[in-house]
Enzyme design. Structure first.
Site, PDB file in Angstrom:
ATOM      1  N   ASP A  23      33.363  89.842 -29.419  1.00 34.21           N
ATOM      2  CA  ASP A  23      33.471  89.174 -28.039  1.00 34.21           C
ATOM      3  C   ASP A  23      32.342  89.289 -27.138  1.00 34.21           C
ATOM      4  O   ASP A  23      31.515  90.286 -27.408  1.00 34.21           O
ATOM      5  CB  ASP A  23      34.692  90.182 -27.463  1.00 34.21           C
ATOM      6  CG  ASP A  23      35.583  89.316 -26.438  1.00 34.21           C
ATOM      7  OD1 ASP A  23      35.292  87.970 -25.878  1.00 34.21           O
ATOM      8  OD2 ASP A  23      36.316  89.863 -25.560  1.00 34.21           O
ATOM      9  N   HIS A  40      27.711  81.333 -28.330  1.00 34.46           N
ATOM     10  CA  HIS A  40      28.509  81.146 -29.805  1.00 34.46           C
ATOM     11  C   HIS A  40      27.223  80.843 -30.638  1.00 34.46           C
ATOM     12  O   HIS A  40      27.436  81.387 -31.678  1.00 34.46           O
ATOM     13  CB  HIS A  40      29.452  79.962 -29.669  1.00 34.46           C
ATOM     14  CG  HIS A  40      30.617  80.140 -28.752  1.00 34.46           C
ATOM     15  ND1 HIS A  40      31.238  81.427 -28.498  1.00 34.46           N
ATOM     16  CD2 HIS A  40      31.219  79.376 -27.758  1.00 34.46           C
ATOM     17  CE1 HIS A  40      32.162  81.159 -27.773  1.00 34.46           C
ATOM     18  NE2 HIS A  40      32.282  80.013 -27.267  1.00 34.46           N
ATOM     19  N   LEU A 134      29.632  93.357 -50.703  1.00 30.54           N
ATOM     20  CA  LEU A 134      30.522  93.524 -49.579  1.00 30.54           C
ATOM     21  C   LEU A 134      31.590  92.536 -49.507  1.00 30.54           C
ATOM     22  O   LEU A 134      31.475  91.098 -50.113  1.00 30.54           O
ATOM     23  CB  LEU A 134      29.696  92.959 -48.434  1.00 30.54           C
ATOM     24  CG  LEU A 134      30.120  93.007 -47.074  1.00 30.54           C
ATOM     25  CD1 LEU A 134      30.434  94.322 -46.460  1.00 30.54           C
ATOM     26  CD2 LEU A 134      29.455  92.267 -45.948  1.00 30.54           C
TER      27      LEU A 134
HETATM   28  C1  IPE Z   1      39.689  87.865 -29.147  1.00 27.30           C
HETATM   29  O1  IPE Z   1      38.696  87.534 -28.019  1.00 27.30           O
HETATM   30  C2  IPE Z   1      39.400  86.824 -30.222  1.00 27.30           C
HETATM   31  C3  IPE Z   1      38.028  86.983 -30.909  1.00 27.30           C
HETATM   32  C4  IPE Z   1      37.102  87.578 -30.787  1.00 27.30           C
HETATM   33  C5  IPE Z   1      38.070  85.773 -32.072  1.00 27.30           C
HETATM   34  P1  IPE Z   1      39.278  86.766 -26.850  1.00 27.30           P
HETATM   35  O2  IPE Z   1      38.235  86.706 -25.824  1.00 27.30           O
HETATM   36  O3  IPE Z   1      39.653  85.381 -27.257  1.00 27.30           O
HETATM   37  O4  IPE Z   1      40.241  87.758 -26.462  1.00 27.30           O
HETATM   38  P2  IPE Z   1      40.994  87.851 -24.881  1.00 27.30           P
HETATM   39  O5  IPE Z   1      41.410  86.626 -24.392  1.00 27.30           O
HETATM   40  O6  IPE Z   1      39.825  88.473 -23.969  1.00 27.30           O
HETATM   41  O7  IPE Z   1      42.065  88.748 -25.132  1.00 27.30           O
HETATM   42  C1  IPE Z   2      33.896  85.653 -28.422  1.00 27.04           C
HETATM   43  O1  IPE Z   2      33.403  85.473 -27.197  1.00 27.04           O
HETATM   44  C2  IPE Z   2      33.984  84.435 -29.244  1.00 27.04           C
HETATM   45  C3  IPE Z   2      35.395  83.936 -29.292  1.00 27.04           C
HETATM   46  C4  IPE Z   2      36.606  84.541 -28.810  1.00 27.04           C
HETATM   47  C5  IPE Z   2      35.669  82.453 -30.298  1.00 27.04           C
HETATM   48  P1  IPE Z   2      34.089  84.802 -25.921  1.00 27.04           P
HETATM   49  O2  IPE Z   2      33.782  83.410 -25.892  1.00 27.04           O
HETATM   50  O3  IPE Z   2      35.425  85.199 -26.118  1.00 27.04           O
HETATM   51  O4  IPE Z   2      33.082  85.332 -24.882  1.00 27.04           O
HETATM   52  P2  IPE Z   2      33.662  85.772 -23.344  1.00 27.04           P
HETATM   53  O5  IPE Z   2      34.923  86.849 -23.554  1.00 27.04           O
HETATM   54  O6  IPE Z   2      34.004  84.710 -22.411  1.00 27.04           O
HETATM   55  O7  IPE Z   2      32.515  86.343 -22.683  1.00 27.04           O
HETATM   56 MG    MG Z   3      36.453  86.623 -24.800  1.00 31.62          MG
END
Ligand code: IPE
Ligand code: IPE
Ligand code: MG
Length: 243
Positions: A23, A40, A134
């Site tokens: 995240d 990303h 792995l």
């Molecule tokens: C959780 O992250 C899903 C992934 C890392 C793929 P999100 O950014 O989507 O989660 P929330 O919305 O903060 O709970």
């Molecule tokens: C995690 O990073 C990637 C996915 C959930 C696909 P985020 O896109 O959720 O990044 P934040 O939480 O907005 O910083």
């Molecule tokens: Mg996120």
């Protein structure tokens, strides 16, 4: 029995299964006034770094949350960018994974992905099926509640067909209906970016998993941060309800 393996590892044996909720890509990009996609992209590089470092750190199983069943709620453009990156990752990285004896599994509902992505997933899984290094699982269009409901449906169908005796159902058989049926439970779940929630990831499997929350944003996460998470984990006292 696989579902007991987390316990085994706690005693210093066979497996070390690390699960990661990757995240913070968006915040990483925002802090640099870049589009979210840039975060990303950098996040995909962190995946490569972590997969490379994992075996050297003693990790036998690595499960990464790449796209949740709730992430479809994001703007169409971002979902499109994520699908593009996924296609790129699968077409570019699988060969290297195979060279490094990594076995790739994708867990989640793949019916919503394009045929091109589904084919890349199938090819990657087939190519790496016999690899003994792995055990890498990537959760894509995964949601734990969806997984549990699907498992319940299959169990109900099996019961109706006379293939499953409801009174014979126990935790081990139940776990056999999940997408992770051939994986041990995670020993440690890491979530990056400072958020402290599970976000519908591996709800059954993490019953006794140690949770490690780190403020590091996923694009900044690499060998060093992974190694630190393992130090945190090893300082825990896993009791499983005992003393
Ligand atoms: C959780 O992250 C899903 C992934 C890392 C793929 P999100 O950014 O989507 O989660 P929330 O919305 O903060 O709970
Ligand atoms: C995690 O990073 C990637 C996915 C959930 C696909 P985020 O896109 O959720 O990044 P934040 O939480 O907005 O910083
Ligand atoms: Mg996120």
């Amino acid at each position: 029995m696989l579902t007991d393996s987390a316990k085994d590892m706690g005693d210093g044996n066979a497996f070390l299964h690390v699960a990661i909720i990757m995240d913070g890509n968006g915040r990483w990009a925002k802090a640099r006034s870049l589009p979210r996609t840039a975060g990303h992209k950098r996040g995909a590089e962190s995946v490569r770094a972590v997969v490379e470092a994992a075996p050297e750190l003693g990790i036998t199983h690595l499960t990464l949350f790449g796209f949740s069943s709730e992430n479809w709620k994001r703007p169409e453009g971002e979902v499109g960018d994520l699908m593009g990156l996924l296609r790129l990752y699968l077409s570019k990285e699988v060969r290297g994974l195979h060279r490094n004896n990594v076995r790739l599994r994708i867990i989640g509902d793949r019916t919503r992905f394009s045929q091109e992505i589904v084919t890349l997933i199938e090819k990657g899984e087939d190519l790496t099926r016999d690899n003994s290094g792995l055990q890498l699982s990537i959760a894509l269009n995964y949601g734990a509640r969806m997984e549990l409901v699907e498992a319940a449906k299959t169990m109900a169908r099996d019961a109706v067909a006379g293939k499953l005796d409801p009174d014979g159902l126990d935790e081990e058989r139940f776990a056999g209906y999940l997408l992770t049926s051939d994986l041990p439970d995670p020993d440690v779940l890491v979530r990056t970016s400072g958020e402290q929630r599970i976000s519908n990831f591996l709800l059954w499997q993490c019953a006794y998993t140690e949770l490690v929350f780190t403020p590091v944003l996923w694009p900044d996460f690499g060998r060093e941060a992974l190694s630190q998470a393992l130090v945190d984990y090893r300082n825990r006292d896993r009791r499983y309800g005992g003393l």
